[in-house]
Design a protein around this motif. Structure first.
Motif, PDB file in Angstrom:
ATOM      1  N   ILE A  87       0.903  -1.193  -0.021  1.00 40.60           N
ATOM      2  CA  ILE A  87      -0.034  -0.096  -0.128  1.00 40.60           C
ATOM      3  C   ILE A  87       0.847   1.237   0.218  1.00 40.60           C
ATOM      4  O   ILE A  87       1.687   1.599   0.976  1.00 40.60           O
ATOM      5  CB  ILE A  87      -0.900   0.070   1.124  1.00 40.60           C
ATOM      6  CG1 ILE A  87      -1.820  -1.208   0.963  1.00 40.60           C
ATOM      7  CG2 ILE A  87      -1.656   1.138   1.124  1.00 40.60           C
ATOM      8  CD1 ILE A  87      -2.288  -1.867   2.303  1.00 40.60           C
ATOM      9  N   ILE A 152      -6.162  -0.097   0.805  1.00 39.76           N
ATOM     10  CA  ILE A 152      -5.736  -1.073   2.103  1.00 39.76           C
ATOM     11  C   ILE A 152      -6.835  -2.108   1.942  1.00 39.76           C
ATOM     12  O   ILE A 152      -6.338  -3.371   2.261  1.00 39.76           O
ATOM     13  CB  ILE A 152      -5.931  -0.044   3.235  1.00 39.76           C
ATOM     14  CG1 ILE A 152      -4.953   0.965   3.470  1.00 39.76           C
ATOM     15  CG2 ILE A 152      -5.771  -1.095   4.328  1.00 39.76           C
ATOM     16  CD1 ILE A 152      -5.077   2.026   4.545  1.00 39.76           C
TER      17      ILE A 152
ATOM     18  N   SER B 143      -0.173   3.390  -7.395  1.00 38.69           N
ATOM     19  CA  SER B 143      -0.296   2.068  -6.100  1.00 38.69           C
ATOM     20  C   SER B 143      -0.001   0.816  -6.938  1.00 38.69           C
ATOM     21  O   SER B 143      -0.156   0.612  -8.042  1.00 38.69           O
ATOM     22  CB  SER B 143      -1.757   2.400  -5.701  1.00 38.69           C
ATOM     23  OG  SER B 143      -2.568   1.956  -6.544  1.00 38.69           O
TER      24      SER B 143
END
Lengths: 290, 234
Positions: A87, A152, B143
């Motif tokens: 993350i 997350i 990400s």
């Protein structure tokens, strides 16, 4: 994922060309490690080395082994086999997709056939963030905290890997205590970069960074327990004040005196009872504007 | 001569990838570099200065740059050979992305940035489809989930393509590209041919004639009521 791994970090060099302050770091299922150091000291580079399973091909020259050996190429290149979820600090997603479409594509990469995980992921993300994420929201329209919360949840539900790397989860105003609770349990190895004293101290080991390399690895062996308890109190109190603030509260002057942060008044009970430094009577709801 | 053809949209990181290739070439490799662009390019000067290698650029001006690249490639191979070089790296201008500049006997490298949007692989399908390797750059800016979704998007366009993810400034992950470069055979035994037919549309409009209406032009044209293009000219 049922298979568990031992991850080994073999030392490389820091920015000054000096060998790092360790020979190897072994990380086993259930371990927690924090990575601390000033900005620019190489914290993110370290977790990026782990995420890409570097084999001496990054600036640091580190090698990352799995079960003592160079990992098979599929671990590095095929998301479906990759035992690591990262993350990152990113609080923006540029993907031009709805949340639902994004998660479905990620499931196709990581866990083909498990389309049912979309709802579970969004539900978990919504426990971390203040404003709800809906499946039809555009990824690029999510706020920083929503993006972080979703990433997350994605790592936990869709990634569901034995090794989890987190880069400064305390940023972006999400409920970090709930995140930490979700990480615990199971046999995951968790490695987190943090500037948060409580998170740093509660990890089983602490990696200290300097000049782009690891300068030392600290194993507290319980010596820091008193400090951790102290910080837990402060944390609880800060959390309470933060949530009141976010809810639009105002405080009377002097109500946040420095001794209100002393450890004896800091359990969450004492906070809610109003006996602590912040007088709850002084809290006015709904600041008035003209 | 090893021939490497690097293509991809502007600002995607082609030059950064080429820098890493030059830096990590196997021992004994003597590279030369050719940049093809429309009106402005400085990559040749930068790479010549940085690595002390022969570097050249060619401006296509009013002509389609990929068309230009195809026309000059044979001369470029001879140029590099005359300089006793054994690796020729071609960098495309990276414009309309409907062409595939890759040839037989070359290593076709498509460079595409991970921040260019999930649908960008679909928009540049021809550029990816005939490449040997897709290098995804700037992965440090997204990400992990987004990186993996982008990869999935490329896989949808070209299921079997070799995907190399990198932060090309640092060189992370490029070992897989360098393995391909090392294993790339020499070009030249067989005649070098284009892998696909690019929709070049070279005609008198492309070279600056401004009148409207197909009757005022020559080359590959298309009147309104005709389904297929026609050729007008000698």
């Amino acid at each position: 994922m049922t298979h568990q791994f031992t991850l080994t970090i073999q030392s490389g060099k820091n920015r000054l060309g000096e060998t790092e302050g360790f020979d190897r770091i072994e990380i086993r299922p259930g371990d927690t490690l924090s990575i601390v150091g000033p900005t620019g000291s190489g914290k993110s580079a370290l977790i990026n080395d782990i995420e890409t399973l570097a084999q001496g091909d990054t600036v640091t020259g580190r090698r990352i082994l799995i079960d003592g050996e160079e990992p098979p190429e599929a671990f590095i290149r095929e998301p479906a086999f990759k035992p690591i979820a990262l993350i990152t600090q990113n609080t923006r997603c540029l993907a031009d997709l709805s949340v639902e479409a994004f998660l479905l594509m990620h499931i196709r990469a990581r866990k083909p056939g498990r389309e049912d995980l979309v709802d579970e992921t969004i539900e978990l993300a919504n426990t971390f963030t203040g404003e709800e994420i809906s499946p039809k929201t555009r990824m690029s329209g999510l706020s920083g905290g929503q993006t972080r919360s979703l990433m997350i949840a994605d790592a936990l539900v869709i990634g569901d890997t034995p090794i989890l790397l987190l880069d400064e989860i305390e940023n972006a105003g999400i409920f970090k205590d709930r995140v930490i609770r979700s990480l615990q349990g199971g046999d995951k190895a968790v490695i987190l970069v943090t500037h948060d004293p409580y998170l740093a101290l509660t990890a089983g080991r602490r990696i200290v960074m300097r000049h782009g390399g690891v300068s030392s690895v600290i194993e507290p062996m319980g010596d820091e327990q008193h400090l951790i308890e102290d910080l837990a109190g402060i944390e609880a109190r800060l959390h309470r004040i933060r949530e009141l603030l976010r809810d639009g509260a105002a405080f009377s002057s002097g109500s946040l005196s420095s001794d209100s942060l002393s450890s004896d008044s800091l359990s969450s009970d004492s906070l809610s009872s109003g006996s602590s430094g912040v007088s709850m009577a002084a809290v006015e709801r709904g600041v008035s504007y003209k | 001569m090893k021939l490497l053809i690097v293509a991809g949209p502007p600002s995607g990181g082609k030059t950064a990838v080429i820098r890493q290739i030059i830096r990590n070439l196997p021992e004994g490799a003597l590279p030369a570099f050719l940049k093809i662009d429309v009106v402005h390019a400085t990559e040749d000067e930068e790479l010549a200065e940085e690595f002390g290698i022969p570097a050249k650029k060619v401006y296509s001006g009013d002509l389609c740059p990929d068309h230009m690249g195809i026309l000059v490639l044979e001369d470029a191979l001879r140029w590099a050979e005359d300089l006793s070089r054994n690796v020729l790296i071609i960098e495309s201008a990276g414009l309309c992305l409907r062409c595939t500049p890759y040839t037989t006997g070359s290593l076709g490298i498509a460079v595409i940035s991970s921040i260019s949007g999930t649908n960008s692989p679909f928009k540049m399908a021809p550029l990816l489809a005939l490449a040997d390797v897709a290098v995804v750059t700037k992965t440090d800016l997204v990400s992990q989930a987004e990186k993996e979704v982008f990869r999935e998007s490329i896989r949808k366009v070209v299921p079997g393509i070799d995907i190399v993810e990198t932060n090309a400034i640092q060189g992370t992950g490029l070992r897989y590209l360098m393995r391909r470069v090392s294993g790339q055979p020499e070009a030249g035994a067989e005649p070098v041919m284009l892998r696909g037919s690019p929709p070049l549309g070279v005609c008198t409009i492309c070279i600056g004639k401004k009148e409207i209406g197909w009757k005022n032009h020559f080359g590959v044209l298309r009147p309104l009521d005709m389904q297929e293009p026609v050729y007008r000219g000698d």
